[in-house]
Design an enzyme around this catalytic site. Structure first.
Site, mmCIF file in Angstrom:
data_model
loop_
_atom_site.group_PDB
_atom_site.id
_atom_site.type_symbol
_atom_site.label_atom_id
_atom_site.label_comp_id
_atom_site.label_asym_id
_atom_site.label_seq_id
_atom_site.Cartn_x
_atom_site.Cartn_y
_atom_site.Cartn_z
ATOM 1 N N GLY A 35 -9.648 -7.019 14.030
ATOM 2 C CA GLY A 35 -8.772 -6.932 15.198
ATOM 3 C C GLY A 35 -7.974 -5.644 15.275
ATOM 4 C CG LEU A 38 -13.661 -0.848 10.712
ATOM 5 C CD1 LEU A 38 -14.874 0.071 10.880
ATOM 6 C CD2 LEU A 38 -14.102 -2.222 10.209
ATOM 7 C CB THR A 41 -3.141 -3.933 4.129
ATOM 8 O OG1 THR A 41 -3.063 -5.075 4.972
ATOM 9 C CG2 THR A 41 -1.757 -3.551 3.647
ATOM 10 C CB CYS A 42 -6.396 -1.075 1.245
ATOM 11 S SG CYS A 42 -6.945 0.173 0.102
ATOM 12 C CE LYS A 51 0.227 4.119 -4.279
ATOM 13 N NZ LYS A 51 0.268 2.704 -3.898
ATOM 14 N N GLY A 196 14.709 -4.916 -2.260
ATOM 15 C CA GLY A 196 13.582 -5.319 -3.109
ATOM 16 C C GLY A 196 13.139 -4.168 -3.993
ATOM 17 N NE ARG A 286 0.948 -6.850 2.045
ATOM 18 C CZ ARG A 286 1.061 -6.397 3.292
ATOM 19 N NH1 ARG A 286 2.141 -5.751 3.681
ATOM 20 N NH2 ARG A 286 0.100 -6.587 4.169
ATOM 21 C CB ALA A 333 -7.096 -2.508 -2.739
ATOM 22 C CG HIS A 457 -6.409 18.591 -28.474
ATOM 23 N ND1 HIS A 457 -5.221 17.902 -28.566
ATOM 24 C CD2 HIS A 457 -6.115 19.905 -28.676
ATOM 25 C CE1 HIS A 457 -4.246 18.765 -28.826
ATOM 26 N NE2 HIS A 457 -4.770 19.984 -28.895
HETATM 27 P P1 FAD Z 1 -6.222 -6.515 4.187
HETATM 28 O O1 FAD Z 1 -6.376 -5.165 3.630
HETATM 29 O O2 FAD Z 1 -4.855 -6.960 4.570
HETATM 30 O O3 FAD Z 1 -7.203 -6.621 5.421
HETATM 31 C C1 FAD Z 1 -7.238 -7.736 6.259
HETATM 32 C C2 FAD Z 1 -7.796 -7.320 7.598
HETATM 33 O O4 FAD Z 1 -8.069 -8.482 8.359
HETATM 34 C C3 FAD Z 1 -6.812 -6.484 8.430
HETATM 35 O O5 FAD Z 1 -7.435 -5.282 8.819
HETATM 36 C C4 FAD Z 1 -6.499 -7.366 9.642
HETATM 37 O O6 FAD Z 1 -6.321 -6.638 10.837
HETATM 38 C C5 FAD Z 1 -7.760 -8.231 9.725
HETATM 39 N N1 FAD Z 1 -7.544 -9.523 10.370
HETATM 40 C C6 FAD Z 1 -6.630 -10.467 10.023
HETATM 41 N N2 FAD Z 1 -6.762 -11.549 10.817
HETATM 42 C C7 FAD Z 1 -7.783 -11.289 11.684
HETATM 43 C C8 FAD Z 1 -8.386 -12.010 12.736
HETATM 44 N N3 FAD Z 1 -7.992 -13.241 13.072
HETATM 45 N N4 FAD Z 1 -9.391 -11.431 13.420
HETATM 46 C C9 FAD Z 1 -9.812 -10.176 13.102
HETATM 47 N N5 FAD Z 1 -9.269 -9.441 12.113
HETATM 48 C C10 FAD Z 1 -8.280 -10.000 11.399
HETATM 49 N N6 FAD Z 1 -3.103 -2.500 -3.687
HETATM 50 C C11 FAD Z 1 -3.620 -1.821 -4.726
HETATM 51 O O7 FAD Z 1 -4.571 -2.310 -5.350
HETATM 52 N N7 FAD Z 1 -3.117 -0.605 -5.106
HETATM 53 C C12 FAD Z 1 -2.079 -0.031 -4.459
HETATM 54 O O8 FAD Z 1 -1.655 1.066 -4.826
HETATM 55 C C13 FAD Z 1 -1.513 -0.718 -3.352
HETATM 56 N N8 FAD Z 1 -0.500 -0.166 -2.647
HETATM 57 C C14 FAD Z 1 -0.002 -0.836 -1.573
HETATM 58 C C15 FAD Z 1 1.030 -0.244 -0.859
HETATM 59 C C16 FAD Z 1 1.570 -0.877 0.237
HETATM 60 C C17 FAD Z 1 2.691 -0.227 1.007
HETATM 61 C C18 FAD Z 1 1.042 -2.143 0.650
HETATM 62 C C19 FAD Z 1 1.595 -2.832 1.856
HETATM 63 C C20 FAD Z 1 -0.003 -2.729 -0.036
HETATM 64 C C21 FAD Z 1 -0.525 -2.082 -1.160
HETATM 65 N N9 FAD Z 1 -1.559 -2.641 -1.904
HETATM 66 C C22 FAD Z 1 -2.064 -1.973 -2.988
HETATM 67 C C23 FAD Z 1 -2.124 -3.966 -1.580
HETATM 68 C C24 FAD Z 1 -3.459 -3.828 -0.846
HETATM 69 O O9 FAD Z 1 -3.261 -3.088 0.337
HETATM 70 C C25 FAD Z 1 -4.031 -5.202 -0.536
HETATM 71 O O10 FAD Z 1 -4.132 -5.941 -1.735
HETATM 72 C C26 FAD Z 1 -5.412 -5.123 0.097
HETATM 73 O O11 FAD Z 1 -5.393 -4.372 1.288
HETATM 74 C C27 FAD Z 1 -5.947 -6.532 0.388
HETATM 75 O O12 FAD Z 1 -7.185 -6.458 0.979
HETATM 76 P P2 FAD Z 1 -7.741 -7.623 1.927
HETATM 77 O O13 FAD Z 1 -9.115 -7.203 2.311
HETATM 78 O O14 FAD Z 1 -7.545 -8.924 1.272
HETATM 79 O O15 FAD Z 1 -6.769 -7.647 3.195
#
Ligand code: FAD
Length: 478
Positions: A35, A38, A41-42, A51, A196, A286, A333, A457
């Site tokens: 939605g 692509l 969140t990551c 980063k 936090g 989160r 991620a 080293h």
């Molecule tokens: P997401 O990446 O959240 O993707 C879910 C996707 O689903 C989104 O694009 C959303 O739009 C889509 N979606 C949701 N509902 C619907 C729907 N009904 N229809 C269509 N699309 C939908 N993790 C690390 O490992 N290392 C890090 O350094 C790190 N840093 C972070 C820093 C920040 C500021 C934040 C907020 C997070 C960080 N994370 C980090 C966490 C990491 O981003 C998440 O663990 C990871 O993105 C999870 O992946 P996911 O595929 O489960 O979900």
């Protein structure tokens, strides 16, 4: 419009897009619905942009340091920063990576439908297209833009990720922002209050401080990074202090003042005080994204707010799978990606289970923190009799040459057979050592394996070898 597919994935974050790529490689007919953007969140508002901002802040901070009295003999004029340009540079990286994900999906024959999915039942999803959306992929005939598409599937993979927790008495909006807005500032605040002191709050708070903002952190627990042990967190707390970040521990926020210019909080002494702030970053955690797309209609077994899964990422409904942040902690991620890859392989008929020996967790604070496997406390709780040994960065030549002698590498190994069960480390650039840590645990290494490996080293990695040698009672450089 109706489509039929074998695998339908909701969510194009690291969990969903990796599952789609692997499914495509394995010849499974796959549709991925996203939605927003692509990469999830990551790539868009998490790992990568944070980063990038941390790096930019560090470079600016270094330049400011050189404008003062640098022991390295480097002198510069007083630097300034154009934050708009910094954000544009970060956006460029995000665009390159998200574009790359789109290209990989296309190359592997995955059909991407742009729009918000709504679950009708375990085999049917309706997608409301986003304006200007459309689909890409092999055949790419379907365009969900502005219309509703019904997709029927054999397997439904839920990868909808997570969302920032909002404080009910301090909702997002105006000057109260989540990490998403904090990663794309139009201007720098004079004073940022961070609510936090978990890894997101500290990573961004430190970056803002290095960019020149005054930063105050409010945390309910008695120390920063409360999920980690005291010894590991001490160098981070010391650095925050030397950077001039103000910390209020054992303190809880109560809300914004009526004029919206101050954060009201109860401090450790129980007094109610107000801290003026022109921006407030709420980073209190989160939670899995479970609402608003018909998930409840499936009546899946839940684990608190997360979807309950087994060690193959199966939910309580046949052929409905769930991965990533939607399934709870650890919300990382690389865990989401590993689960996604596995689910695609199981659907293709391979025998797979999600049973990693360890999942590394990294905080990109200053200095960085890495935790892999069991801490000494966790090992003791499991009844394991362990040897614990630390090797300090201060005794590592490479750490001295990069002006990063704060920190240490700690190894935890069983006393009976020397099997390594955990690594914890804090120090400059220590995130890159997470690879060595997790490989040793996944491969079942013993202390002798790491201690007997020739490490280059001068590298920070020598601290890994020395920690293992120290656990064996014969460290060489301490
Ligand atoms: P997401 O990446 O959240 O993707 C879910 C996707 O689903 C989104 O694009 C959303 O739009 C889509 N979606 C949701 N509902 C619907 C729907 N009904 N229809 C269509 N699309 C939908 N993790 C690390 O490992 N290392 C890090 O350094 C790190 N840093 C972070 C820093 C920040 C500021 C934040 C907020 C997070 C960080 N994370 C980090 C966490 C990491 O981003 C998440 O663990 C990871 O993105 C999870 O992946 P996911 O595929 O489960 O979900």
């Amino acid at each position: 419009m109706t489509m039929e597919t074998t695998l339908l994935i909701i969510g194009g974050g690291p969990g969903g897009y990796v599952a789609a790529i692997r499914a495509g490689q394995l010849g499974i007919k796959t549709v991925l619905v996203e939605g927003a953007q692509l990469g999830g969140t990551c790539l868009n508002v998490g790992c990568i942009p944070s980063k990038a901002m941390i790096h930019a802040a560090e470079e600016f901070h270094k330049a400011c340091h050189y404008a003062g009295d640098s022991p390295l003999g480097i002198r510069t004029a007083t630097p300034s920063i154009d934050v708009g340009r910094t954000v544009a540079w970060k956006e460029g990286i995000v665009k390159r990576l998200t574009g790359g994900v789109g290209a990989l999906l296309k190359k592997n024959g995955v059909q991407v439908v742009r729009g918000w999915a709504r679950i009708l039942d375990g085999k049917t999803v309706e997608v409301r297209g986003v304006e200007g959306g459309g689909s890409t992929g092999a055949g790419a005939a379907n365009d969900a833009g502005g219309q509703t598409t019904r997709i029927r599937c054999e397997h439904l993979l839920l990868a909808t990720g997570s969302e920032a927790v909002e404080l009910p008495f301090m909702p997002f909006g105006g000057n109260v922002v989540s990490a998403t807005e904090a990663l794309s500032p139009e201007t720098l605040p004079g004073h940022l209050v961070v609510v936090g002191a978990g890894y997101i709050g500290l990573e961004l708070g430190t970056a803002y401080r290095k960019l020149g903002a005054r930063v105050t952190v409010v945390e309910a627990a008695g120390r920063v990074l409360p999920a980690y042990d005291d010894e590991l967190v001490r160098p981070v707390a010391a650095r925050l202090k030397s950077l001039g970040v103000e910390l209020h521990l054992e303190s809880s926020v109560l809300g914004m003042s009526e004029d919206g210019k101050s954060v009201r909080m109860k401090n450790a002494g129980g007094e109610e005080v107000a801290i003026e702030a022109d921006r407030v970053l709420v980073a209190v955690g989160r939670r899995p994204r479970t609402a608003g797309f018909g998930l409840e209609s499936l009546m899946l077994d839940m684990n608190g707010r997360a979807v309950r899964i087994d060690n193959q990422c199966r939910t309580s409904m046949r052929n409905v799978w769930a991965i990533g942040d939607l399934t709870g902690e650890p919300m990382l991620a690389h865990r989401a990606m590993a689960q996604g890859e596995m689910v695609a392989e199981i659907i293709a008929g391979k025998r797979r289970h999600f049973m990693p020996a360890a999942i590394p967790a990294v905080c990109f604070t200053d200095p960085e923190v890495v935790v892999v496997g069991l801490t000494p406390q966790e090992a003791a709780k499991q009844g394991l009799d362990c040897i614990v040994a630390n090797f300090p960065y201060a005794a590592n030549g490479r750490a001295m040459t990069i002006e990063g002698t704060e920190g240490f590498v700690r190894v935890v190994a069983r006393k009976d057979n020397h099997l390594i069960v955990g690594w914890q480390a804090v120090g400059s650039a220590i995130s890159e050592l997470s690879t060595a840590f997790v490989q040793s645990i996944e491969m079942g290494a013993q202390l002798e394996d790491v201690g007997g490996t020739i490490h280059a080293h001068p590298t920070l990695g020598e601290a890994v070898q020395e920690a293992a040698l120290r656990a064996l009672g014969h460290a060489l450089h301490i």
